[in-house]
Enzyme design. Structure first.
Site, PDB file in Angstrom:
ATOM      1  CG  ASN A   9      -1.867   1.098   1.305  1.00 59.17           C
ATOM      2  OD1 ASN A   9      -1.845   2.006   0.461  1.00 59.17           O
ATOM      3  ND2 ASN A   9      -2.730   1.073   2.298  1.00 59.17           N
ATOM      4  NE  ARG A  93      -6.373   1.401  -0.056  1.00 64.03           N
ATOM      5  CZ  ARG A  93      -6.767   1.865   1.097  1.00 64.03           C
ATOM      6  NH1 ARG A  93      -5.975   1.791   2.128  1.00 64.03           N
ATOM      7  NH2 ARG A  93      -7.960   2.392   1.221  1.00 64.03           N
ATOM      8  CG  HIS A 181     -12.736   4.347   2.650  1.00 60.98           C
ATOM      9  ND1 HIS A 181     -13.330   5.492   3.122  1.00 60.98           N
ATOM     10  CD2 HIS A 181     -11.413   4.504   2.896  1.00 60.98           C
ATOM     11  CE1 HIS A 181     -12.421   6.287   3.641  1.00 60.98           C
ATOM     12  NE2 HIS A 181     -11.243   5.715   3.499  1.00 60.98           N
ATOM     13  CG  HIS A 208     -13.584   3.216   6.403  1.00 53.07           C
ATOM     14  ND1 HIS A 208     -12.908   2.030   6.215  1.00 53.07           N
ATOM     15  CD2 HIS A 208     -12.626   4.172   6.494  1.00 53.07           C
ATOM     16  CE1 HIS A 208     -11.611   2.255   6.209  1.00 53.07           C
ATOM     17  NE2 HIS A 208     -11.412   3.550   6.367  1.00 53.07           N
ATOM     18  NE  ARG A 241      -8.709  12.853   2.688  1.00 49.30           N
ATOM     19  CZ  ARG A 241      -8.808  11.540   2.494  1.00 49.30           C
ATOM     20  NH1 ARG A 241      -9.743  11.064   1.692  1.00 49.30           N
ATOM     21  NH2 ARG A 241      -7.980  10.712   3.083  1.00 49.30           N
ATOM     22  CG  ASP A 283      -4.990  11.777  16.653  1.00 47.42           C
ATOM     23  OD1 ASP A 283      -5.952  11.290  17.295  1.00 47.42           O
ATOM     24  OD2 ASP A 283      -3.959  11.152  16.389  1.00 47.42           O
ATOM     25  CG  MET A 284     -11.986  11.317  17.063  1.00 47.66           C
ATOM     26  SD  MET A 284     -12.906  12.883  16.973  1.00 47.66           S
ATOM     27  CE  MET A 284     -13.795  12.702  15.443  1.00 47.66           C
ATOM     28  CD  GLU A 379      -8.682  -0.345   4.075  1.00 40.42           C
ATOM     29  OE1 GLU A 379      -7.948  -0.176   5.066  1.00 40.42           O
ATOM     30  OE2 GLU A 379      -9.211   0.603   3.462  1.00 40.42           O
TER      31      GLU A 379
HETATM   32  P1  ADP Z   1      -6.362   5.917   7.951  1.00 43.40           P
HETATM   33  O1  ADP Z   1      -7.536   6.510   7.239  1.00 43.40           O
HETATM   34  O2  ADP Z   1      -5.123   6.759   7.861  1.00 43.40           O
HETATM   35  O3  ADP Z   1      -6.143   4.441   7.691  1.00 43.40           O
HETATM   36  P2  ADP Z   1      -7.108   5.025  10.613  1.00 43.40           P
HETATM   37  O4  ADP Z   1      -8.210   4.120  10.206  1.00 43.40           O
HETATM   38  O5  ADP Z   1      -5.866   4.426  11.165  1.00 43.40           O
HETATM   39  O6  ADP Z   1      -6.750   6.066   9.483  1.00 43.40           O
HETATM   40  O7  ADP Z   1      -7.713   6.035  11.712  1.00 43.40           O
HETATM   41  C1  ADP Z   1      -6.969   7.086  12.237  1.00 43.40           C
HETATM   42  C2  ADP Z   1      -7.882   7.878  13.159  1.00 43.40           C
HETATM   43  O8  ADP Z   1      -8.342   7.024  14.223  1.00 43.40           O
HETATM   44  C3  ADP Z   1      -7.215   9.087  13.831  1.00 43.40           C
HETATM   45  O9  ADP Z   1      -8.059  10.218  13.735  1.00 43.40           O
HETATM   46  C4  ADP Z   1      -7.113   8.647  15.270  1.00 43.40           C
HETATM   47  O10 ADP Z   1      -7.204   9.725  16.135  1.00 43.40           O
HETATM   48  C5  ADP Z   1      -8.328   7.774  15.409  1.00 43.40           C
HETATM   49  N1  ADP Z   1      -8.248   6.928  16.598  1.00 43.40           N
HETATM   50  C6  ADP Z   1      -7.432   5.889  16.850  1.00 43.40           C
HETATM   51  N2  ADP Z   1      -7.632   5.421  18.102  1.00 43.40           N
HETATM   52  C7  ADP Z   1      -8.612   6.195  18.663  1.00 43.40           C
HETATM   53  C8  ADP Z   1      -9.273   6.235  19.923  1.00 43.40           C
HETATM   54  N3  ADP Z   1      -8.974   5.384  20.897  1.00 43.40           N
HETATM   55  N4  ADP Z   1     -10.227   7.178  20.115  1.00 43.40           N
HETATM   56  C9  ADP Z   1     -10.536   8.059  19.149  1.00 43.40           C
HETATM   57  N5  ADP Z   1      -9.950   8.071  17.947  1.00 43.40           N
HETATM   58  C10 ADP Z   1      -9.006   7.165  17.690  1.00 43.40           C
END
Ligand code: ADP
Length: 395
Positions: A9, A93, A181, A208, A241, A283-284, A379
């Site tokens: 990927n 991918r 996705h 997703h 985005r 970052d969430m 994936e």
């Molecule tokens: P990508 O689209 O890059 O593959 P991921 O599926 O790995 O992304 O998701 C990344 C997101 O998941 C980030 O915003 C991160 O903050 C969030 N995330 C990961 N663990 C947690 C958690 N415990 N609580 C809230 N958000 C989380």
């Protein structure tokens, strides 16, 4: 001598890789890892299935290791890892398969040229996805290279779900809703029969929610509508985005803010979404723990848009049997799942908070009309399976 499959990927400055070994009829995950900082200060790490580091290497800033050198290093490393195992295929991918590729395909130089014509449709991803394929065709001509597309899964959607209200000549020129996705949705759709027969055969919405975020309506396990469209910027707000905007905003930015295409691209893909609203982070996790009102607003907008898309996709399905949360946020954030389910109470969604906080597979209450699940997506496994099937078909 077992058969092995490598899954790649490739992004703008990274290559994620994983190795799968054929054992009987199943594919067992073996080593996996990441090349990051390609083009700047590259770093390679490979981990065993138990998560322990098996190999590591860093290059100094000035070394400027490029994609091709990174690929060569990776293949050399995997070859010694494989020892006596036989590499039967590499699965890639690839974000865009246009309207043509409704299934994964073995890539030859001619098909690679067709895939390159899709680069303007996904300029930030497609060229990087194709680099290792080009290199592999040169270096490993005997190994089949299988491209697995993020768009293919959505080609089952009805015509109206795949179009925009633009003049026919533009639609014929490829301006349509592709959806993304798809490998993640396909993996989840493949899991549903063992999780919930009613959801597998009925009406299910998959959320997703990762750095990139989208939602997909599944009817009998097939995609009938999705929130992402022509590009992976439509639909939900994401880490950086914007998600859906009034197209008039773009015209206004050009006319009144004198932005050119590249500036707008940067704005929509890199500076908007959760980062743009909060001004703090994409970052969430950071946003959920921040007391800053702008962080709270970013989370509130994220949930608000999920709620609206849920209503829209439920209408496209004509009802709803189940919801599935997946990807980084969907799999790991009880707070976001709880908020999204609360907003969906009008649909008959009722969450079991204890199950949600404990991260159980089923998080809806017994009395909920809609079943709610948390299912980890994969994936890489999907790509490995497709690669395996395609290589087998050719044998
Ligand atoms: P990508 O689209 O890059 O593959 P991921 O599926 O790995 O992304 O998701 C990344 C997101 O998941 C980030 O915003 C991160 O903050 C969030 N995330 C990961 N663990 C947690 C958690 N415990 N609580 C809230 N958000 C989380």
């Amino acid at each position: 001598m077992p058969n092995a499959i490598v899954v790649l990927n490739a992004g703008s400055s990274s290559i994620k890789f994983s190795l799968f070994i054929e054992r009987g009829t199943s594919l067992e995950p073996d080593v996996r890892g990441l090349f990051e900082g390609i083009g700047t200060a590259a770093r390679f790490v490979m981990k065993a299935p138990d998560g322990s580091v098996k190999a590591e290497k860093s290059w100094p800033e000035g070394a400027k290791l490029g994609h091709e050198e990174a690929f060569d290093f990776l293949v050399g490393h995997l070859r010694s890892e494989l020892a006596d195992d036989r590499l039967i295929g590499i699965g890639h991918r690839v974000v865009h398969g246009g309207s043509v590729y409704t299934h994964p395909i073995r890539v030859d130089p001619q098909i690679l040229r067709v895939l390159e014509t899709f680069s303007p449709l996904a300029p930030l991803h497609q060229p990087h996805n194709l680099l290792p394929i080009r290199r592999a065709l040169e270096r490993l001509p005997e190994v089949p290279q299988i491209a697995c597309f993020d768009t293919s899964f959505h080609r089952t959607q009805p015509e109206v779900a795949q179009m925009y209200a633009l003049p026919a000549d533009l639609r014929e020129a490829g301006i349509m809703r592709y959806g993304f996705h798809g490998l993640s949705y396909e993996y989840i759709a493949g899991m549903l029969p063992e999780v919930d027969q009613r959801a597998a055969q009925g009406k299910c919405i998959v959320l997703h929610l990762g750095n990139g975020a989208s939602m997909c309506a599944l009817s009998g396990g097939k995609s009938i509508a999705a929130t992402m469209g022509f590009t992976a910027v439509e639909g939900l707000p994401m880490g950086t985005r914007s998600g859906s905007l009034d197209p008039g905003i773009i015209l206004h930015l050009i006319d009144r803010h004198h932005m050119d295409t590249r500036r707008i691209e940067k704005l929509l893909y890199k500076e908007s979404g959760l980062l743009g609203i909060s001004g703090i982070s994409s970052d969430m996790r950071t946003l959920l723990t921040s007391a800053d009102p702008k962080a709270k607003l970013a989370v509130a907008y994220f949930l608000y848009r999920i709620g609206r898309e849920l209503g829209s996709l439920t209408a496209a399905l004509g009802g709803l049997d189940a919801l599935v949360f997946t990807a980084g946020i969907g799999e790991n954030s009880p707070a976001i799942r709880s908020g999204a389910c609360r907003d969906a109470a009008w649909l008959g969604v009722e969450i079991d908070e204890k199950a949600n906080v404990e991260g159980r597979r089923r998080i809806s209450s017994d009395s909920s009309r809609i079943a709610v699940y948390v299912l980890p997506t994969n994936e890489e496994v999907m790509i490995a399976r497709h690669t395996h099937t395609n290589v087998r078909i050719e044998d």
